[in-house]
Scaffold this motif. Sequence first.
Motif, mmCIF file in Angstrom:
data_model
loop_
_atom_site.group_PDB
_atom_site.id
_atom_site.type_symbol
_atom_site.label_atom_id
_atom_site.label_comp_id
_atom_site.label_asym_id
_atom_site.label_seq_id
_atom_site.Cartn_x
_atom_site.Cartn_y
_atom_site.Cartn_z
ATOM 1 N N GLU A 1 -54.594 -61.844 44.253
ATOM 2 C CA GLU A 1 -53.413 -62.219 45.037
ATOM 3 C C GLU A 1 -52.505 -63.211 44.314
ATOM 4 O O GLU A 1 -51.290 -63.073 44.344
ATOM 5 C CB GLU A 1 -53.851 -62.809 46.381
ATOM 6 N N ASN A 2 -53.104 -64.232 43.670
ATOM 7 C CA ASN A 2 -52.276 -65.302 43.112
ATOM 8 C C ASN A 2 -52.006 -65.170 41.621
ATOM 9 O O ASN A 2 -50.975 -65.589 41.142
ATOM 10 C CB ASN A 2 -52.934 -66.670 43.340
ATOM 11 N N TYR A 3 -52.961 -64.630 40.889
ATOM 12 C CA TYR A 3 -52.812 -64.637 39.436
ATOM 13 C C TYR A 3 -52.201 -63.343 38.893
ATOM 14 O O TYR A 3 -51.093 -63.358 38.386
ATOM 15 C CB TYR A 3 -54.159 -64.931 38.765
ATOM 16 N N VAL A 4 -52.923 -62.222 39.034
ATOM 17 C CA VAL A 4 -52.395 -60.987 38.430
ATOM 18 C C VAL A 4 -51.559 -60.166 39.411
ATOM 19 O O VAL A 4 -50.952 -59.175 39.027
ATOM 20 C CB VAL A 4 -53.513 -60.112 37.823
ATOM 21 N N GLU A 5 -51.521 -60.595 40.679
ATOM 22 C CA GLU A 5 -50.731 -59.913 41.726
ATOM 23 C C GLU A 5 -50.939 -58.392 41.667
ATOM 24 O O GLU A 5 -49.983 -57.636 41.477
ATOM 25 C CB GLU A 5 -49.256 -60.277 41.591
ATOM 26 N N SER A 6 -52.188 -57.995 41.818
ATOM 27 C CA SER A 6 -52.509 -56.575 41.609
ATOM 28 C C SER A 6 -51.877 -55.641 42.629
ATOM 29 O O SER A 6 -51.803 -54.441 42.393
ATOM 30 C CB SER A 6 -54.020 -56.359 41.510
ATOM 31 N N HIS A 7 -51.388 -56.164 43.749
ATOM 32 C CA HIS A 7 -50.657 -55.302 44.693
ATOM 33 C C HIS A 7 -49.302 -54.896 44.100
ATOM 34 O O HIS A 7 -48.807 -53.815 44.356
ATOM 35 C CB HIS A 7 -50.484 -55.984 46.050
ATOM 36 N N LYS A 8 -48.728 -55.795 43.289
ATOM 37 C CA LYS A 8 -47.428 -55.487 42.648
ATOM 38 C C LYS A 8 -47.631 -54.769 41.316
ATOM 39 O O LYS A 8 -46.845 -53.905 40.936
ATOM 40 C CB LYS A 8 -46.669 -56.793 42.364
ATOM 41 N N PHE A 9 -48.653 -55.182 40.590
ATOM 42 C CA PHE A 9 -48.918 -54.615 39.260
ATOM 43 C C PHE A 9 -50.352 -54.099 39.217
ATOM 44 O O PHE A 9 -51.245 -54.760 38.684
ATOM 45 C CB PHE A 9 -48.703 -55.687 38.176
ATOM 46 N N PRO A 10 -50.588 -52.921 39.810
ATOM 47 C CA PRO A 10 -51.980 -52.460 39.959
ATOM 48 C C PRO A 10 -52.684 -52.098 38.654
ATOM 49 O O PRO A 10 -53.904 -52.086 38.603
ATOM 50 C CB PRO A 10 -51.847 -51.221 40.856
ATOM 51 N N LYS A 11 -51.915 -51.840 37.599
ATOM 52 C CA LYS A 11 -52.552 -51.316 36.388
ATOM 53 C C LYS A 11 -52.248 -52.172 35.152
ATOM 54 O O LYS A 11 -51.161 -52.705 35.015
ATOM 55 C CB LYS A 11 -51.988 -49.906 36.147
ATOM 56 N N ALA A 12 -53.238 -52.260 34.269
ATOM 57 C CA ALA A 12 -53.001 -52.850 32.950
ATOM 58 C C ALA A 12 -53.207 -51.739 31.926
ATOM 59 O O ALA A 12 -54.048 -50.856 32.130
ATOM 60 C CB ALA A 12 -53.974 -53.987 32.687
ATOM 61 N N GLU A 13 -52.408 -51.771 30.856
ATOM 62 C CA GLU A 13 -52.488 -50.688 29.867
ATOM 63 C C GLU A 13 -52.438 -51.229 28.454
ATOM 64 O O GLU A 13 -51.832 -52.271 28.202
ATOM 65 C CB GLU A 13 -51.285 -49.746 30.045
ATOM 66 N N PHE A 14 -53.071 -50.501 27.562
ATOM 67 C CA PHE A 14 -52.939 -50.803 26.143
ATOM 68 C C PHE A 14 -52.637 -49.499 25.424
ATOM 69 O O PHE A 14 -53.310 -48.486 25.648
ATOM 70 C CB PHE A 14 -54.223 -51.424 25.584
ATOM 71 N N LYS A 15 -51.619 -49.528 24.596
ATOM 72 C CA LYS A 15 -51.294 -48.355 23.779
ATOM 73 C C LYS A 15 -51.144 -48.819 22.347
ATOM 74 O O LYS A 15 -50.301 -49.674 22.061
ATOM 75 C CB LYS A 15 -49.988 -47.707 24.250
ATOM 76 N N GLY A 16 -51.968 -48.298 21.474
ATOM 77 C CA GLY A 16 -51.885 -48.744 20.091
ATOM 78 C C GLY A 16 -52.579 -47.800 19.154
ATOM 79 O O GLY A 16 -52.778 -46.623 19.457
#
Lengths: 149, 186
Positions: free
Chosen positions: B83-98
């Motif tokens: 809720e407070n740090y990564v705000e996963s409701h707003k930004f549900p996904k993390a990605e890496f492309k390399g």
Amino acid sequence: MKRKKIILYVLLSVLVIGGAVGIYIYKEYNRAHKDTAGLKPDFTVAANDLLKEFESNEQASNKKYWDMVLSVEGMVKDVTRDDRGFYSVILGDTTSLSSVRCSIDSIHGSEAASVKRGHIVSVKGICSGYNADDMLGSDIILVRSVIGQ
Amino acid sequence: MKNHLLLATVLMLVATSSFGQKFFTKSGKIDFDATSPASPEKIEGVNRTATCVVDTKTGAIQFAVLMKGFAFERALMEEHFNENYVESHKFPKAEFKGSIINNETINYAKDGTYSVTVKGKLTIHGETKEVETPGKLTVQGGKINANASFSILLSDYKVSIPGLVADKVSKTAKLIISCSLEPLKS
């Protein structure tokens, strides 16, 4: 005399309030995760229908299901156990790469051990979202899941 | 008839050359650790549902992970993380492309452990930054184990830590990646 009484009351009130706040903080800090087995599902849905819904409109489905308790029924495509003994039950159509992947809560791991491929089961878990992938197949992820609910 | 034979041969060649070229998992493990020396306890979460795909031919490597899938021992810590740090409701996904920049030094046909350097773009909390990290690829029996460990600066990803707990949470988070990849049969 009256003044002394007031001070005493103030001190007592501070102690009572302080104690209550302290107990609340202690309890909140040590609060355990709720066991999904005891939670009432917000939605009961078939695995394939849920997948179709997410495929047709990811944004609306995320809004509807994200962080909700879902009871999902479907055919078991696979049951996996990782090196630390955590189970995952994968539900969906074997002809499709897309699945509902349910991470089983460790306290309910033994229930997942008896689940076999081809079984029709209901899994209750918390929806953590949707991973769309054209190449690998898209997945809906349920966490803290329990079997047969 | 000749044409059919030719087509079958071409299809078989295409199938053989693409087999085993890509490796993937949907149950990759990512550990998150933001414990600081002043933390009263460990601030650790683990996600066991990361998707990872590696193209052994080009060295391209991708990760996708749902933030809500990070499990913390304490319910309160998990709620604060989401809720407070990564705000996963707003930004549900993390990605890496390399990509693996020394991909040509890896013999995917030979069992062994290879040191790699991976470079690419990491997106967390809606913010994208370039990252580079050393890692290890272990080729064994037609499968690949991928391991890496690196730290990110939380402020780079606009993850703000409230003043009240600023000294209790590390300004950097350590990410430990561990994936067992299988050949993609398609």
